[in-house]
Motif scaffolding. Sequence first.
Motif, short mmCIF file in Angstrom:
data_model
loop_
_atom_site.label_atom_id
_atom_site.label_comp_id
_atom_site.label_asym_id
_atom_site.label_seq_id
_atom_site.Cartn_x
_atom_site.Cartn_y
_atom_site.Cartn_z
N THR A 9 -1.44 -3.49 1.58
CA THR A 9 -2.45 -3.80 0.57
C THR A 9 -3.29 -5.00 0.99
OG1 THR A 9 -0.98 -2.94 -1.15
CG2 THR A 9 -2.72 -4.45 -1.87
N PHE A 10 -2.64 -6.03 1.54
CA PHE A 10 -3.30 -7.25 2.03
C PHE A 10 -4.15 -7.91 0.93
CE2 PHE A 10 -1.80 -7.03 6.29
CZ PHE A 10 -1.68 -5.67 6.59
N GLY A 16 1.05 -15.14 5.82
CA GLY A 16 2.07 -14.14 6.16
C GLY A 16 1.42 -12.91 6.77
N LEU A 20 1.71 -11.71 10.76
CA LEU A 20 2.12 -10.34 11.12
C LEU A 20 1.08 -9.69 12.02
CD1 LEU A 20 4.10 -7.84 10.52
CD2 LEU A 20 2.20 -7.08 9.11
N SER A 36 -4.55 -0.16 1.83
CA SER A 36 -4.32 0.67 0.63
C SER A 36 -5.54 0.66 -0.27
CB SER A 36 -3.11 0.14 -0.15
OG SER A 36 -1.98 0.01 0.69
N PHE A 40 -4.57 4.22 -4.44
CA PHE A 40 -3.21 4.30 -3.88
C PHE A 40 -2.36 3.15 -4.40
CE2 PHE A 40 0.24 5.58 -1.56
CZ PHE A 40 0.65 4.73 -0.55
N LYS A 44 1.26 3.20 -5.95
CA LYS A 44 2.35 2.32 -5.52
C LYS A 44 2.86 1.48 -6.68
CE LYS A 44 0.63 0.06 -1.80
NZ LYS A 44 0.47 -0.56 -0.48
N TRP A 74 1.14 8.08 0.77
CA TRP A 74 2.33 7.78 1.60
C TRP A 74 2.37 8.69 2.82
CZ3 TRP A 74 4.58 3.45 0.67
CH2 TRP A 74 4.70 2.94 -0.63
N MET A 91 5.65 -2.43 10.83
CA MET A 91 5.55 -3.01 9.49
C MET A 91 6.43 -4.24 9.45
SD MET A 91 3.66 -0.94 7.63
CE MET A 91 4.08 -1.46 5.96
N GLY A 92 6.24 -5.07 8.41
CA GLY A 92 7.18 -6.16 8.17
C GLY A 92 8.53 -5.57 7.77
N PHE A 99 10.49 4.01 7.48
CA PHE A 99 9.56 4.92 8.16
C PHE A 99 10.12 5.39 9.50
CE2 PHE A 99 6.51 4.35 4.95
CZ PHE A 99 6.35 3.00 4.66
N THR A 114 7.18 -13.28 7.07
CA THR A 114 7.00 -14.74 7.05
C THR A 114 7.56 -15.26 5.74
OG1 THR A 114 5.00 -14.54 8.36
CG2 THR A 114 5.28 -16.59 7.13
N VAL A 117 5.92 -17.26 1.64
CA VAL A 117 4.58 -16.93 1.15
C VAL A 117 4.54 -15.45 0.78
CG1 VAL A 117 3.68 -16.42 3.47
CG2 VAL A 117 2.11 -17.09 1.63
N1 C2G Z 1 4.15 -9.40 5.11
C1 C2G Z 1 4.79 -10.34 5.92
N2 C2G Z 1 5.12 -11.54 5.41
C2 C2G Z 1 4.82 -11.86 4.12
C3 C2G Z 1 4.15 -10.94 3.31
C4 C2G Z 1 3.82 -9.69 3.82
O1 C2G Z 1 5.08 -10.06 7.11
N3 C2G Z 1 5.17 -13.09 3.65
C5 C2G Z 1 3.82 -8.10 5.68
C6 C2G Z 1 4.50 -6.94 4.96
O2 C2G Z 1 5.83 -6.77 5.46
C7 C2G Z 1 3.60 -5.76 5.32
C8 C2G Z 1 2.21 -6.42 5.44
O3 C2G Z 1 2.44 -7.85 5.55
O4 C2G Z 1 3.97 -5.20 6.58
C9 C2G Z 1 1.33 -6.14 4.24
O5 C2G Z 1 2.04 -6.55 3.09
P1 C2G Z 1 1.59 -5.90 1.67
O6 C2G Z 1 0.13 -6.06 1.51
O7 C2G Z 1 2.54 -6.40 0.62
O8 C2G Z 1 1.87 -4.34 1.97
P2 C2G Z 1 2.71 -3.32 1.06
O9 C2G Z 1 2.25 -3.42 -0.35
O10 C2G Z 1 4.12 -3.51 1.41
O11 C2G Z 1 2.14 -1.89 1.56
O12 C2G Z 1 2.44 2.48 3.36
C10 C2G Z 1 2.86 1.12 3.50
C11 C2G Z 1 2.36 0.29 2.35
O13 C2G Z 1 0.96 0.41 2.21
C12 C2G Z 1 2.76 -1.16 2.58
#
Ligand code: C2G
Length: 129
Positions: A9-10, A16, A20, A36, A40, A44, A74, A91-92, A99, A114, A117
Amino acid sequence: PKTILTYGTFDLFHVGHVHLLRRLAALGDRLIVGCSTDEFNDIKGKKCIMPYADREIILRACRYVDDVIPEHSWDQKADDIKRFDADIFAMGDDWAGKFDELSAHCEVIYLPRTEGVSTTGLRWIVADN
Ligand code: C2G
């Protein structure tokens, strides 16, 4: 070019996300981010402050990002991996294991989040001030 694919979503773009994306960009030559869509995010169940158009602009402004595509569902990841001939899906690690089926198409990597945050945390801080 060695292509990395990730999704998120970012919202309220923060360090963080940057940390990544920087690590992901270092894994190859091209980083593509599936952002996203607002629709979507509804699916979610994720409330979002910034609309998709803004989140896309911010992602495109990030030095580590080469392209941004909309994430509508998805189920588009395998098609996107083929479409962009992605070498790595990453992904984080809050998504660790979720996945793994995509390893049929490319390498699947989960990187440590991270600590300290999050978009949710930032929303609480802003709400209090
Ligand atoms: N992230 C991170 N450290 C944080 C916050 C987020 O590494 N402190 C990473 C998450 O693990 C993810 C990416 O940043 O890989 C984006 O985070 P979100 O915007 O929260 O994404 P999310 O809602 O998890 O959507 O189909 C997959 C989904 O769209 C993932």
